[in-house]
Design a protein around this motif. Structure first.
Motif, PDB file in Angstrom:
ATOM      1  N   ASP A   1       0.873  -1.174   0.000  1.00 42.72           N
ATOM      2  CA  ASP A   1       0.000   0.000   0.000  1.00 42.72           C
ATOM      3  C   ASP A   1       0.911   1.226   0.000  1.00 42.72           C
ATOM      4  OD1 ASP A   1      -2.255   1.520   0.032  1.00 42.72           O
ATOM      5  OD2 ASP A   1      -2.899   0.978   2.048  1.00 42.72           O
ATOM      6  N   ILE A   2       1.050   1.847  -1.161  1.00 43.16           N
ATOM      7  CA  ILE A   2       2.066   2.888  -1.374  1.00 43.16           C
ATOM      8  C   ILE A   2       1.472   4.277  -1.160  1.00 43.16           C
ATOM      9  CG2 ILE A   2       3.718   3.843  -3.022  1.00 43.16           C
ATOM     10  CD1 ILE A   2       3.704   1.174  -4.471  1.00 43.16           C
ATOM     11  N   PRO A   3       2.104   5.104  -0.330  1.00 41.41           N
ATOM     12  CA  PRO A   3       1.618   6.471  -0.158  1.00 41.41           C
ATOM     13  C   PRO A   3       1.988   7.319  -1.373  1.00 41.41           C
ATOM     14  CG  PRO A   3       3.651   6.176   1.071  1.00 41.41           C
ATOM     15  CD  PRO A   3       3.297   4.825   0.483  1.00 41.41           C
ATOM     16  N   ASN A   4       1.084   8.151  -1.814  1.00 36.48           N
ATOM     17  CA  ASN A   4       1.373   9.038  -2.948  1.00 36.48           C
ATOM     18  C   ASN A   4       2.064  10.291  -2.426  1.00 36.48           C
ATOM     19  OD1 ASN A   4       1.377  10.583  -5.307  1.00 36.48           O
ATOM     20  ND2 ASN A   4      -0.586   9.732  -5.984  1.00 36.48           N
ATOM     21  N   ILE A   5       3.289  10.080  -1.953  1.00 39.36           N
ATOM     22  CA  ILE A   5       4.126  11.167  -1.418  1.00 39.36           C
ATOM     23  C   ILE A   5       5.482  11.051  -2.113  1.00 39.36           C
ATOM     24  CG2 ILE A   5       5.040  12.277   0.653  1.00 39.36           C
ATOM     25  CD1 ILE A   5       2.983  10.724   2.288  1.00 39.36           C
ATOM     26  N   PRO A   6       5.648  11.630  -3.298  1.00 34.30           N
ATOM     27  CA  PRO A   6       6.819  11.390  -4.143  1.00 34.30           C
ATOM     28  C   PRO A   6       8.183  11.569  -3.477  1.00 34.30           C
ATOM     29  CG  PRO A   6       5.138  12.555  -5.371  1.00 34.30           C
ATOM     30  CD  PRO A   6       4.650  12.481  -3.953  1.00 34.30           C
ATOM     31  N   PRO A   7       8.405  12.558  -2.602  1.00 38.57           N
ATOM     32  CA  PRO A   7       9.760  12.691  -2.041  1.00 38.57           C
ATOM     33  C   PRO A   7      10.099  11.671  -0.966  1.00 38.57           C
ATOM     34  CG  PRO A   7       8.516  14.771  -1.942  1.00 38.57           C
ATOM     35  CD  PRO A   7       7.537  13.669  -2.192  1.00 38.57           C
ATOM     36  N   LEU A   8       9.129  10.897  -0.527  1.00 36.35           N
ATOM     37  CA  LEU A   8       9.331   9.978   0.593  1.00 36.35           C
ATOM     38  C   LEU A   8       9.978   8.677   0.133  1.00 36.35           C
ATOM     39  CD1 LEU A   8       8.717   9.469   3.655  1.00 36.35           C
ATOM     40  CD2 LEU A   8       6.568   8.418   2.902  1.00 36.35           C
ATOM     41  N   GLU A   9      11.020   8.243   0.854  1.00 34.90           N
ATOM     42  CA  GLU A   9      11.728   7.020   0.479  1.00 34.90           C
ATOM     43  C   GLU A   9      10.809   5.805   0.435  1.00 34.90           C
ATOM     44  OE1 GLU A   9      14.878   9.847   1.511  1.00 34.90           O
ATOM     45  OE2 GLU A   9      12.944   9.340   2.396  1.00 34.90           O
ATOM     46  N   PHE A  10       9.814   5.743   1.304  1.00 31.83           N
ATOM     47  CA  PHE A  10       8.918   4.594   1.326  1.00 31.83           C
ATOM     48  C   PHE A  10       8.035   4.555   0.083  1.00 31.83           C
ATOM     49  CE2 PHE A  10      10.212   5.081   5.680  1.00 31.83           C
ATOM     50  CZ  PHE A  10      10.365   3.784   6.117  1.00 31.83           C
ATOM     51  N   CYS A  11       7.784   5.698  -0.507  1.00 29.84           N
ATOM     52  CA  CYS A  11       7.058   5.758  -1.772  1.00 29.84           C
ATOM     53  C   CYS A  11       7.971   5.356  -2.922  1.00 29.84           C
ATOM     54  CB  CYS A  11       6.503   7.167  -1.999  1.00 29.84           C
ATOM     55  SG  CYS A  11       5.788   7.446  -3.637  1.00 29.84           S
ATOM     56  N   VAL A  12       9.128   5.982  -3.005  1.00 34.29           N
ATOM     57  CA  VAL A  12      10.046   5.755  -4.120  1.00 34.29           C
ATOM     58  C   VAL A  12      10.551   4.314  -4.142  1.00 34.29           C
ATOM     59  CG1 VAL A  12      12.266   6.403  -5.131  1.00 34.29           C
ATOM     60  CG2 VAL A  12      10.747   8.167  -4.220  1.00 34.29           C
ATOM     61  N   SER A  13      10.963   3.790  -2.990  1.00 34.62           N
ATOM     62  CA  SER A  13      11.475   2.422  -2.938  1.00 34.62           C
ATOM     63  C   SER A  13      10.397   1.411  -3.312  1.00 34.62           C
ATOM     64  CB  SER A  13      12.015   2.108  -1.542  1.00 34.62           C
ATOM     65  OG  SER A  13      12.448   0.762  -1.459  1.00 34.62           O
ATOM     66  N   SER A  14       9.175   1.640  -2.854  1.00 34.61           N
ATOM     67  CA  SER A  14       8.079   0.726  -3.182  1.00 34.61           C
ATOM     68  C   SER A  14       7.825   0.701  -4.675  1.00 34.61           C
ATOM     69  CB  SER A  14       6.804   1.143  -2.440  1.00 34.61           C
ATOM     70  OG  SER A  14       6.970   1.046  -1.042  1.00 34.61           O
ATOM     71  N   LEU A  15       7.850   1.869  -5.311  1.00 29.58           N
ATOM     72  CA  LEU A  15       7.638   1.948  -6.754  1.00 29.58           C
ATOM     73  C   LEU A  15       8.807   1.315  -7.511  1.00 29.58           C
ATOM     74  CD1 LEU A  15       6.190   5.558  -6.979  1.00 29.58           C
ATOM     75  CD2 LEU A  15       4.945   3.429  -7.357  1.00 29.58           C
ATOM     76  N   LYS A  16      10.002   1.486  -6.994  1.00 27.56           N
ATOM     77  CA  LYS A  16      11.183   0.922  -7.645  1.00 27.56           C
ATOM     78  C   LYS A  16      11.201  -0.600  -7.556  1.00 27.56           C
ATOM     79  CE  LYS A  16      15.265   0.850  -5.673  1.00 27.56           C
ATOM     80  NZ  LYS A  16      16.589   1.195  -5.113  1.00 27.56           N
ATOM     81  N   ASN A  17      10.787  -1.148  -6.424  1.00 27.38           N
ATOM     82  CA  ASN A  17      10.934  -2.580  -6.178  1.00 27.38           C
ATOM     83  C   ASN A  17       9.726  -3.416  -6.554  1.00 27.38           C
ATOM     84  OD1 ASN A  17      13.631  -3.165  -4.697  1.00 27.38           O
ATOM     85  ND2 ASN A  17      12.879  -1.305  -3.715  1.00 27.38           N
ATOM     86  N   CYS A  18       8.580  -2.801  -6.799  1.00 30.96           N
ATOM     87  CA  CYS A  18       7.440  -3.616  -7.187  1.00 30.96           C
ATOM     88  C   CYS A  18       7.636  -4.127  -8.614  1.00 30.96           C
ATOM     89  CB  CYS A  18       6.128  -2.834  -7.056  1.00 30.96           C
ATOM     90  SG  CYS A  18       5.883  -1.500  -8.236  1.00 30.96           S
ATOM     91  N   ASN A  19       7.153  -5.326  -8.863  1.00 37.95           N
ATOM     92  CA  ASN A  19       7.250  -5.904 -10.202  1.00 37.95           C
ATOM     93  C   ASN A  19       6.178  -5.372 -11.139  1.00 37.95           C
ATOM     94  OD1 ASN A  19       8.030  -8.647  -8.264  1.00 37.95           O
ATOM     95  ND2 ASN A  19       9.516  -7.838  -9.713  1.00 37.95           N
ATOM     96  N   VAL A  20       5.057  -4.993 -10.534  1.00 30.46           N
ATOM     97  CA  VAL A  20       3.983  -4.362 -11.295  1.00 30.46           C
ATOM     98  C   VAL A  20       3.242  -3.427 -10.349  1.00 30.46           C
ATOM     99  CG1 VAL A  20       2.347  -6.229 -10.825  1.00 30.46           C
ATOM    100  CG2 VAL A  20       1.984  -4.760 -12.799  1.00 30.46           C
ATOM    101  N   GLY A  21       2.774  -2.306 -10.887  1.00 27.18           N
ATOM    102  CA  GLY A  21       2.066  -1.348 -10.051  1.00 27.18           C
ATOM    103  C   GLY A  21       0.743  -0.943 -10.675  1.00 27.18           C
ATOM    104  N   PHE A  22      -0.226  -0.657  -9.824  1.00 29.10           N
ATOM    105  CA  PHE A  22      -1.547  -0.244 -10.277  1.00 29.10           C
ATOM    106  C   PHE A  22      -1.900   1.099  -9.642  1.00 29.10           C
ATOM    107  CE2 PHE A  22      -1.477  -4.856 -10.316  1.00 29.10           C
ATOM    108  CZ  PHE A  22      -2.002  -5.172 -11.561  1.00 29.10           C
TER     109      PHE A  22
END
Length: 278
Positions: free
Chosen positions: A157-178
């Motif tokens: 469950d990814i927060p839509n907070i672009p500067p946050l590492e937890f957002c960026v890392s989740s987007l980088k490491n997911c194999n597919v995103g919706f």
């Protein structure tokens, strides 16, 4: 810790030791291949109820027999534990504990839920917000990698907070995103801005070009914008008041409702089949 708490901890650790990642279905020559089991969900607006949809999907996947873990990366406002009727993680425990040290065993920070095969890694709502500014991308990357290697599926469950590492890392490491959209004019713009930011960091965005429409009321929303943005519409979920009502009680609609909306069930089955086929 009392004996009951200690026994529960031992039982959970023993159970997790038996988890079989999906890569075990391949032969030993392919054991190091990448398995597409990390799925990210990004709300495009506040009205999308992406957390409720994610929890229903996670339970539906777990019901198929897959060991599934939800990572609640919304470190400032975690809510998955409430949707699953779990006790809140104590301050300093859970996600923040394993982010702080690579010596912590992932099995020591995972919470078992009341739903079979479903687990949760959550921040504590009691953690000070400023504590989450101390982490680097590598810290979050390591946690997601540990989850990926432990569970059949990891739903973030990814927060839509672009500067946050937890957002960026989740987007980088997911194999597919919706991206989860509602029938709101701001969804395309918010999606476009986040994709532009992620692309500027050198992270591939092709895996994120997927849209799920949620909470549809039947408004005359122009869906052609999805195609115009070169994105793909994956599924459409109608607004179901029962799903919201049950979430307030810590229950999951797809598992706990006596009557399931036909369109909702069809869309859920489509999504589950899409993700679990191999």
């Amino acid at each position: 810790m009392d004996n009951r708490g200690r026994n529960e901890g031992v039982e959970l650790k023993s159970l997790l030791e038996k988890l079989s990642p999906r890569d075990k279905i391949y032969n030993e020559m392919e054991i190091n291949r990448i398995i597409d089991n990390v799925i990210g969900f990004i709300p495009a607006s506040d009205c999308s109820d992406s957390s409720i949809l994610l929890v229903n999907l996670a339970v539906a996947i777990a019901q198929k027999g897959f060991n599934t873990c939800i990572l609640d990366a919304k470190v400032f406002y975690p809510n998955i534990y409430k949707l699953l009727d779990c006790e809140a993680t104590p301050a300093g425990k859970g996600l923040i504990r394993i982010c702080r040290s690579d010596k912590v065993d992932i099995r020591d920070v995972i919470n078992e839920t009341k739903y079979r095969n479903l687990y949760l890694l959550s921040p504590s709502p009691s953690d000070p917000m400023e504590d989450y500014f101390d982490f680097q991308l590598d810290d979050v990357d390591r946690v997601i990698t540990s989850l990926k290697e432990t569970f059949d599926f990891v739903l973030i469950d990814i927060p839509n907070i672009p500067p946050l590492e937890f957002c960026v890392s989740s987007l980088k490491n997911c194999n597919v995103g919706f991206f989860i959209w509602g029938e709101r004019i701001d969804c395309p713009q918010n999606t476009s801005r986040l994709l532009e930011f992620i692309g500027s960091l050198g992270i591939g965005v092709s895996k994120l070009m997927n849209v799920i429409l949620n909470n549809l009321y039947g408004i005359k929303y122009d869906k052609t914008i999805i195609e115009d943005m070169k994105m793909k519409l994956i599924a459409e979920f109608p607004f179901v008041s029962g799903a919201i009502d049950l979430s307030l009680e810590g229950r999951v609609y797809i598992a706990d409702s006596l009557i399931i909306n036909k369109k909702y069930k069809e869309s859920m089955n489509l999504l589950v089949n899409l993700l679990t086929k191999h």
